[in-house]
Design a protein around this motif. Structure first.
Motif, PDB file in Angstrom:
ATOM      1  N   MET A  73       0.837  -1.185   0.000  1.00 20.21           N
ATOM      2  CA  MET A  73       0.000   0.000   0.000  1.00 20.21           C
ATOM      3  C   MET A  73       0.883   1.250   0.000  1.00 20.21           C
ATOM      4  O   MET A  73       1.888   1.315   0.694  1.00 20.21           O
ATOM      5  CB  MET A  73      -0.905   0.013   1.232  1.00 20.21           C
ATOM      6  N   ASP A  74       0.488   2.211  -0.781  1.00 20.92           N
ATOM      7  CA  ASP A  74       1.203   3.480  -0.864  1.00 20.92           C
ATOM      8  C   ASP A  74       1.212   4.137   0.521  1.00 20.92           C
ATOM      9  O   ASP A  74       0.168   4.229   1.174  1.00 20.92           O
ATOM     10  CB  ASP A  74       0.500   4.378  -1.884  1.00 20.92           C
ATOM     11  N   PRO A  75       2.374   4.593   0.996  1.00 21.71           N
ATOM     12  CA  PRO A  75       2.435   5.209   2.337  1.00 21.71           C
ATOM     13  C   PRO A  75       1.497   6.402   2.493  1.00 21.71           C
ATOM     14  O   PRO A  75       0.888   6.579   3.544  1.00 21.71           O
ATOM     15  CB  PRO A  75       3.894   5.633   2.469  1.00 21.71           C
ATOM     16  N   ALA A  76       1.355   7.201   1.440  1.00 17.00           N
ATOM     17  CA  ALA A  76       0.443   8.356   1.530  1.00 17.00           C
ATOM     18  C   ALA A  76      -1.003   7.882   1.666  1.00 17.00           C
ATOM     19  O   ALA A  76      -1.777   8.440   2.444  1.00 17.00           O
ATOM     20  CB  ALA A  76       0.604   9.245   0.304  1.00 17.00           C
ATOM     21  N   GLU A  77      -1.349   6.831   0.946  1.00 13.71           N
ATOM     22  CA  GLU A  77      -2.705   6.279   1.020  1.00 13.71           C
ATOM     23  C   GLU A  77      -2.953   5.682   2.405  1.00 13.71           C
ATOM     24  O   GLU A  77      -4.017   5.869   2.992  1.00 13.71           O
ATOM     25  CB  GLU A  77      -2.885   5.208  -0.051  1.00 13.71           C
TER      26      GLU A  77
END
Length: 192
Positions: free
Chosen positions: A58-62
């Protein structure tokens, strides 16, 4: 002493073995397993590894956005359950803002290779500095929580206590797979 989880695993294994030996399943015999790990434990370990891989992808920002949304929902639900008065709103605002993670992005973690190049005293100093930052943030949250708690009525305090009982165990409530010291989420001790 056998825990409830172990009893369930053993019961399911024994039930499966009884069904297999009674001829209820018309299958070719399985190859003998060289592992001493029960199949349920293997499946659980595979599932845990899959969950870790899913979190890493999962994208860290997401992920940060999802955590912030979850935190906002939890705070909104707590506020609703407390039924705050207008006089308590400023204490709530201070508490809610102190409950948020620090603004801005986290400082980037040091690369393992860079960390390995440091001397032991340098590593200890880095770790101590990070620990001091976390302690300062915790002290700020704790003080805001105590101030807010003092502004609550006795009934609101009971609600607040009940709603936040799991927060101190591992930092936050929504952490699956972790509970109290014994791994359970309930406040009552596990019976075996």
């Amino acid at each position: 002493m056998i825990s409830l989880r172990q009893r369930i695993v053993w019961a399911s294994l024994l039930g499966s073995a009884a069904l297999a030996s009674s001829g209820a399943f018309a299958q070719a015999p399985a190859a003998p397993s060289t592992s001493s790990t029960p199949p349920a434990a293997v499946a659980q370990a595979d599932g845990a590894a899959g969950n870790k891989a899913q979190h890493k992808r999962m994208d860290p920002a997401e992920r940060m956005q999802r955590m912030q949304e979850h935190r906002a929902k939890r705070l909104a639900a707590l506020k609703e359950k407390l039924k705050l008065t207008a006089a308590q709103e400023s204490a709530w605002s201070t508490f809610a803002s102190a409950s948020q993670p620090p603004s801005g992005a986290r400082p980037p973690r040091m690369d393992r290779a860079e960390f390995a190049k440091l001397t032991t005293p340098e590593r200890l100093e880095r770790m101590q500095a990070r620990q001091a930052e976390r302690s300062a943030r915790f002290a700020k949250r704790a003080e805001a929580t105590k101030t807010f708690y003092a502004a609550l009525t006795p009934e609101q305090k009971k609600t607040f206590d009940a709603e936040t009982v799991h927060v101190g165990m591992h930092g936050h409530r929504g952490h699956h797979g972790h509970g109290g010291p014994d791994g359970h989420h309930s406040a009552a001790p596990a019976k075996s």
